[in-house]
Structure formats: C-alpha cells, structure tokens
Scaffold this active site. Structure first.
Site, PDB file in Angstrom:
ATOM      1  N   ARG A  53       0.718  -1.062  -0.034  1.00 58.11           N
ATOM      2  CA  ARG A  53       0.153   0.030   0.026  1.00 58.11           C
ATOM      3  C   ARG A  53       0.818   1.138   0.056  1.00 58.11           C
ATOM      4  O   ARG A  53       0.404   2.214  -0.607  1.00 58.11           O
ATOM      5  CB  ARG A  53      -1.152   0.138   1.274  1.00 58.11           C
ATOM      6  CG  ARG A  53      -2.130  -0.897   1.264  1.00 58.11           C
ATOM      7  CD  ARG A  53      -2.943  -0.933   2.494  1.00 58.11           C
ATOM      8  NE  ARG A  53      -3.786  -2.037   2.395  1.00 58.11           N
ATOM      9  CZ  ARG A  53      -4.292  -2.539   3.324  1.00 58.11           C
ATOM     10  NH1 ARG A  53      -3.985  -1.872   4.686  1.00 58.11           N
ATOM     11  NH2 ARG A  53      -5.191  -3.590   3.490  1.00 58.11           N
ATOM     12  N   CYS A  57      -9.528  -1.389   5.271  1.00 58.85           N
ATOM     13  CA  CYS A  57     -11.037  -1.634   5.488  1.00 58.85           C
ATOM     14  C   CYS A  57     -11.573  -0.024   6.022  1.00 58.85           C
ATOM     15  O   CYS A  57     -12.394   0.522   5.572  1.00 58.85           O
ATOM     16  CB  CYS A  57     -11.871  -2.583   6.162  1.00 58.85           C
ATOM     17  SG  CYS A  57     -10.529  -3.110   7.713  1.00 58.85           S
ATOM     18  N   ARG A  80     -11.910  -1.731  18.537  1.00 55.84           N
ATOM     19  CA  ARG A  80     -12.696  -3.070  18.140  1.00 55.84           C
ATOM     20  C   ARG A  80     -13.685  -3.074  19.102  1.00 55.84           C
ATOM     21  O   ARG A  80     -13.792  -2.792  20.206  1.00 55.84           O
ATOM     22  CB  ARG A  80     -11.487  -4.158  18.262  1.00 55.84           C
ATOM     23  CG  ARG A  80     -12.177  -5.374  17.800  1.00 55.84           C
ATOM     24  CD  ARG A  80     -12.163  -5.448  16.081  1.00 55.84           C
ATOM     25  NE  ARG A  80     -10.478  -5.284  15.813  1.00 55.84           N
ATOM     26  CZ  ARG A  80     -10.406  -5.217  14.526  1.00 55.84           C
ATOM     27  NH1 ARG A  80     -11.207  -5.123  13.527  1.00 55.84           N
ATOM     28  NH2 ARG A  80      -9.213  -4.926  14.107  1.00 55.84           N
ATOM     29  N   HIS A 108     -18.146  -1.757   9.815  1.00 56.21           N
ATOM     30  CA  HIS A 108     -17.216  -0.703  10.530  1.00 56.21           C
ATOM     31  C   HIS A 108     -17.948   0.571  10.500  1.00 56.21           C
ATOM     32  O   HIS A 108     -18.671   0.753   9.558  1.00 56.21           O
ATOM     33  CB  HIS A 108     -16.009  -0.669   9.727  1.00 56.21           C
ATOM     34  CG  HIS A 108     -14.960  -1.675   9.925  1.00 56.21           C
ATOM     35  ND1 HIS A 108     -15.236  -2.809  10.635  1.00 56.21           N
ATOM     36  CD2 HIS A 108     -13.628  -1.763   9.399  1.00 56.21           C
ATOM     37  CE1 HIS A 108     -14.034  -3.508  10.715  1.00 56.21           C
ATOM     38  NE2 HIS A 108     -13.075  -2.785   9.816  1.00 56.21           N
TER      39      HIS A 108
END
Ligand SMILES: NC(=O)c1ccc[n+]([C@@H]2O[C@H](COP(=O)([O-])OP(=O)(O)OC[C@H]3O[C@@H](n4cnc5c(N)ncnc54)[C@H](OP(=O)(O)O)[C@@H]3O)[C@@H](O)[C@H]2O)c1
Length: 339
Positions: free
Chosen positions: A99, A130, A236, A243
């Site tokens: 990335r 994500c 989390r 999400h």
C-alpha cells in the site's frame, strides 16, 4: 470475451466475499480458480450457482491468468505475489504489503480511479485498509467542494476485520459467558471482546498510535491528498460485520450541513440516511451485504471554524475489502485490458 481469474485466499472471509461479489456483479469471467493453503485442498467454495474445489496456492502456476485477487495476509503475499505478477498476471492485493510502495497504486475507484495506469510498474495494485476505504468515499466529495484541512476520526470496527478466527473468538466467548466452565480466554484479541470494546486495532507503533491508526493517516494522504491532516483512534467492538466511524472534519472554507448532505446524496458509492428522528441513521447490522458507504448524522461542528461531523458505516468485507478489489478490476478491464 472474459478473463481468467484467480482468487487467492478463497476460504477466508474476504476471499469468499470476493467470489460472491464477482458473481453478483457479473464480472466477465471465462475461467476462475480458488486457491488457499494445502490444508484446504479440495474444500468446496460457492461461486454463484457453481461450486469450486480449492487448489493449493503453493503449486499453482499463474502464467496465462489475467487477474489474481490476493487476500492472504502480508507474509504469504510477500512469498507468492511477486512471482504471480512477474508471470504476467495482474495482482490486486488486500494485504498492507504494497500500500505504501510509491510504485504501486493504492486505489478506491470512486476517489482515484485514474491512478490505475500506475499498475504497470510492478503489475500490482493495492487495496486499502477497510477503515480507510469507507472514509475516503465519504470525504472526497466534500474535499472537492471545501478542501479538508484536518480530520479527527474514531472507529468502531467489527471483528471480521481480523479474519475468520476472530469471528469464532467473539462467538465462542459470548456463548461461554453463559456456561460456567466454558469461558473462553482472549487469544486473537488482546482483551475480552465479548461485551467489551478494545482501543487497539493491530500492533502499537513507537509513537503510541496503533498500526491501524497509522494506516488511516498514510492511506488517506496517498489516496486523497497529502495535505490532509488525519488523527485516528481505532477501536474494536463486538460486532461481527460492519465498521462504523465518527468523523469530525475541519475545512478551509465554510460548508453548510445541508449542502454537504446534497453533495453526498449524489456522490458515487454513498447512500445518505440522515433523518433527525429516532433510528434515522444507519447502524452496522443494516449495512451487511450492501455495496454502499452509508453516511448519517451530518451536522455542523460549531466548536471549530468550518467544522462538520458525520457518521459513516459500511460492510468491511465488501467496500472495505472484496467489493473495492472487484471495482478496481472493473476499472482495469474498462480502461486498460479491454478485450
Ligand atoms: N477482513 C477484512 O475486513 C479485511 C479488510 C481489508 C483487508 N483485509 C486483508 O485481507 C487478507 C485476508 O483477510 P481475511 O479476513 O479474509 O482472513 P482469513 O479469514 O483469516 O482468511 C485467510 C485466507 O488466507 C489463506 N492463507 C493464509 N496463509 C496462506 C498461505 N501461506 N498459503 C495459502 N493460503 C493462505 C487462508 O487459507 P486456509 O483457509 O487454507 O488457511 C484463507 O483462505 C488479510 O491480508 C487482511 O489484512 C481484510
């Protein structure tokens, strides 16, 4: 004329979703193969109304295949993706390995589809994290209108973002709470995830941020604009899929909340659900299986100059991973490979 497609990590959360989405979006497939580790050899995976038998990645020859979707984590990607790319197959990778490589484009098609042409340097395209993917879909149209200076984002991330073993941990730990003697100790997560929230996604960095927080900063800059300052707290939560993000944005110019809502209503990939009444917003359970990035709770933040708050929810296995990867392949097919 279709393409020869490889799904690497087909038995995983993202790989399975990849196969669903390729079928749902009727991606032009001539031939498709599902790969995973040797232990999954022969296990059956659905692709539309067909069933594929999983093959072993370790012995697979990528020559002659057009596109490979990799979803197997960084270590295995490091071992297998370079060979696949060198054999002429274009790799679209879901791990974080490539990335930040300046020679690999990092793409969210609604935001920076033109970066696709950079694929040729390594024959590899990276798919973002994500939590970044959904955020940039929501903020880019607002950035185009009023230029974002700074973002403060807090995430509420589902356990499926950590893989299938993390889903099992939440499920078993939750059940175990009610059965004396069957309590399940944390193993994938650093603390109990059932009925709890954990302010740590991924490992710690030297400066006290976590890697997930660092990824949101670095990836937003690479995909949208290097000038945008981002500070993130990634958490989390005991949600299986979807999400959520509370995003506070400071702009260069004033942007009225009604105008922001109208801009987002016509923005690609965004669905605005924003009624100022009980339940007039989207929660994770409602976004599961959907393609959209949902935006709710759009409102002025009067504590800073030119501030806006919003709530953003998306299916992390779809826009956060598999859907975005398939959309990248669609751009590739339409703009680069067209047969
Ligand atoms: N979940 C998300 O929301 C999300 C979002 C963005 C990116 N990602 C990234 O996508 C990747 C996969 O995530 P996931 O959630 O799908 O994980 P997962 O459910 O744990 O699945 C992992 C997959 O990788 C395969 N695999 C692992 N090591 C392998 C090896 N050495 N050789 C061959 N196959 C191997 C596994 O095959 P076996 O079943 O045979 O072990 C399985 O198919 C990770 O890089 C993750 O960071 C995930």
């Amino acid at each position: 004329m279709g393409y020869r497609i490889v799904v690497v990590g087909a038995t995983g959360n993202v790989g399975r979703e990849m196969l669903n989405i390729l079928a749902e979006r009727e991606f032009p497939v001539d031939e498709i193969v599902a790969l995973a580790s040797r232990k999954s050899l022969g296990s059956e995976i659905s692709f539309g109304d067909k069933t594929l038998k999983t093959k072993d990645l370790d012995t697979f020859d990528f020559s002659g295949w057009d596109i490979a979707f990799f979803s197997i984590g960084t270590d295995a990607t490091k071992k297998y993706a370079p060979g696949a790319a060198k054999s002429g197959c274009i790799v679209i990778d879901n791990s974080s390995l490539y990335r930040y490589d300046p020679n690999v484009p990092l793409i969210v098609p609604e935001v920076n589809a033109d970066a696709i042409f950079g694929y040729a340097k390594k024959n590899i395209i990276a798919n973002p994290n994500c939590s970044t993917a959904q955020m940039v879909v929501a903020i880019k149209p607002l950035h185009d209108r009023a230029k974002i200076k700074r973002i403060v984002v807090s995430t509420y991330q589902a356990v499926s973002g950590t893989g299938k073993s993390a889903i099992d941990e939440l499920w078993n730990q939750t059940k175990g709470m009610y059965v004396p003697g069957q309590e399940v100790a944390p193993s994938i997560f650093p603390k109990q995830i059932a009925f709890n929230v954990i302010p740590q996604c991924d490992v710690f960095m030297e400066d006290g941020t976590t890697k997930e927080e660092w990824k949101m900063v670095a990836e937003t800059k690479k995909i949208v604009d290097t000038a945008i300052k981002v500070t993130a707290t990634c958490v989390r939560v005991p949600v299986f899929v979807g999400h959520s993000e509370a995003i506070n944005i400071e702009f260069e110019e004033f942007l009225d909340e009604d105008e922001a809502r109208e801009i987002l209503r016509t923005a690609p990939g965004v669905l605005v659900v924003d009624k100022r009444e009980d339940g007039g917003y989207v929660t994770p359970v409602e976004c599961v299986g959907d393609f959209a990035t949902f935006v709710s709770r759009i409102r002025q933040d009067s504590t800073v100059e030119n501030g806006l708050n919003l709530w953003c929810v998306s299916d992390n296995l779809r826009k956060g991973a598999a859907l975005n990867a398939v959309q990248i392949a669609e751009v590739l097919v339409n703009r680069v490979l067209s047969k």
